[in-house]
Design an enzyme around this catalytic site. Sequence first.
Site, short mmCIF file in Angstrom:
data_model
loop_
_atom_site.label_atom_id
_atom_site.label_comp_id
_atom_site.label_asym_id
_atom_site.label_seq_id
_atom_site.Cartn_x
_atom_site.Cartn_y
_atom_site.Cartn_z
N PRO A 274 48.23 43.50 -11.07
CA PRO A 274 49.61 43.71 -11.48
C PRO A 274 49.65 44.08 -12.97
O PRO A 274 49.18 43.31 -13.80
CB PRO A 274 50.27 42.35 -11.25
CG PRO A 274 49.26 41.50 -10.60
CD PRO A 274 47.93 42.11 -10.76
N ASP A 449 46.16 43.21 -17.10
CA ASP A 449 46.24 42.63 -15.76
C ASP A 449 46.98 41.30 -15.91
O ASP A 449 46.45 40.35 -16.49
CB ASP A 449 44.79 42.43 -15.25
CG ASP A 449 44.74 41.83 -13.86
OD1 ASP A 449 45.75 41.25 -13.42
OD2 ASP A 449 43.66 41.93 -13.23
N HIS A 450 48.16 41.27 -15.36
CA HIS A 450 49.04 40.11 -15.61
C HIS A 450 48.56 38.86 -14.87
O HIS A 450 49.07 37.77 -15.09
CB HIS A 450 50.47 40.47 -15.19
CG HIS A 450 51.52 39.76 -15.99
ND1 HIS A 450 51.24 38.81 -16.95
CD2 HIS A 450 52.87 39.85 -15.96
CE1 HIS A 450 52.37 38.36 -17.47
NE2 HIS A 450 53.38 38.96 -16.89
N ARG A 451 47.57 39.02 -13.99
CA ARG A 451 47.02 37.82 -13.36
C ARG A 451 46.22 37.02 -14.38
O ARG A 451 46.03 35.82 -14.26
CB ARG A 451 46.08 38.20 -12.21
CG ARG A 451 46.75 38.90 -11.05
CD ARG A 451 45.72 39.40 -10.06
NE ARG A 451 44.76 40.31 -10.68
CZ ARG A 451 43.68 40.79 -10.07
NH1 ARG A 451 43.43 40.47 -8.82
NH2 ARG A 451 42.87 41.62 -10.69
N VAL A 453 46.19 37.94 -18.14
CA VAL A 453 46.76 37.93 -19.49
C VAL A 453 48.26 37.68 -19.40
O VAL A 453 48.99 38.42 -18.72
CB VAL A 453 46.49 39.28 -20.19
CG1 VAL A 453 47.02 39.25 -21.62
CG2 VAL A 453 45.00 39.61 -20.17
#
Length: 481
Positions: A274, A449-451, A453
């Site tokens: 994401p 990558d929002h998973r 960071v």
Amino acid sequence: MKQEIRVPEVSDGVEKGTVIGLSVSVGDRVEEDQTLLELETDKAVVGLPAPFTGTISEILVDEGDEVEVGQVVMTGEPEGEGQDEAPQEEEPAAQEDERGEEGADEEAPAEDGDRPASDEKEADADREEDRTAEKTEDERDEASEPAPDGDEDAKEAPKTDAKKDLPPPRTESTPPDQVAPASPIVRRFARELGVDINAVEGSGPGGRIGEDDVQAFVKRVMESGAARPGGAGGAVTRKPLPDFSKWGEVERQKLSQVRKITAESMAYAWATAPHVTQDDKADITAVESFRQDYNRKAPDEGKLTMTAILVKIVASALKAFPGINASLDLASEELVLKKYVHVGVAVDTPGGLLVPVIRDADRKGLATLATELNDTAQRTRERRISPADMEGGTFTISNLGGIGGTSFTPIVYAPQVAILGVSRAEMEPVWDGQDFAPRLRLPLSLSYDHRVVDGADGARFLRWICSALEQPLMLAMEDER
Ligand code: CAO
């Protein structure tokens, strides 16, 4: 004595390539390591180096031909008799060409000690599987059923006897996250379902992917409804294309390997990570003035570019933010923090986008980085880099500022977790509290990558980079880590 020149093992998982350029002609004298031809493989364009100094006797391929690892592409006469300690026998070689590799394999004993007999059996099993992979769907089902786990290992065996006497491999082994460990049958199965094999987690030994894993992946995606609408090249569902010629003339061009790999890796990253993109601007008025002063005296090869400055600053930022110099291992539910800092730099080439890696960028001075980057970018544009030169990056910089643009959303180069996009620096009026002053400002876009960071960390990381560009002395204030 005449010696065969074969396609070397280029990198793990690379079995064949297309000849895209011949650099020599029959009768040419060549130096050892001189490039004889250029090969476009799944991973990169690589040069085939001359294994000896001597003369080219025959050229057995043309531009556009597809060749396999181990295939004889040229023959030549090495200079100096004394060097022919392991001469090639012309006769078996000619037979081998006629029979193809299977026939050659049956008759060639492991006489040179390069490969034990058990390896030969494994290679046979491997070839058998390759043939099976080409069977029809019905045959595939039948063939795949009895394949026990033990056979799976055989599928990873080196391909053919024809590989003996190859020049040494030119690359380090590919990290496991670069090539999905799956047999041709499983790959085909995944393809038929429109599944990107790289997105599937394997449950077999060493993460090996089986048909069960592909099925489980599809089930999971369907249940979660996670397939992106339209998901072109993504995890699932590739919609059939309409007949474009209904609306006008079209031309179809074959995709190059670079384009295919780019499409796959972009789709993989887009489908699995994401993305969030954070924008910021750095005042580079002082840094640019330093850069121009420096370049007035610097030799061409040592020319200091904005990209080299960014490599230096990003490398320091990654030391300060180790969570961004990392990869997510969902299988083991771990974050892999890398103690090395290898910065990939996107290079625009006539053949497509390539991302060579500047290793240990945190341990190199700016002048060294500048020279190395100029040389690497030049070699990349001329397609003189190997797959190994593009492996192992921990973060990527994509500078489009030389071309233009005010901002963009780069796609994370998975399994890395962040990428810095750089747009064109422009003079802008900046309010200094009393007046507007002309300042050169560089737009930066960090996709992450929002998973892995969080937004706040992404913003802090990017601000750190901006501050370092504005106050380079900040770098000197950092303790050695
Ligand atoms: N803003 C304004 N000017 C810029 C700039 C920026 N962000 N970046 C570079 N420039 C200028 C340079 O200053 C240089 O001008 P001078 O000759 O006056 O110094 C000129 O543009 C050309 O720069 P360069 O390309 O020679 O050098 P570079 O190190 O800055 O870039 C490289 C090297 C390899 C990054 C670049 O050549 C390249 O290939 N960029 C494209 C990358 C790409 O395609 N990314 C897309 C990937 S998809 O996300």
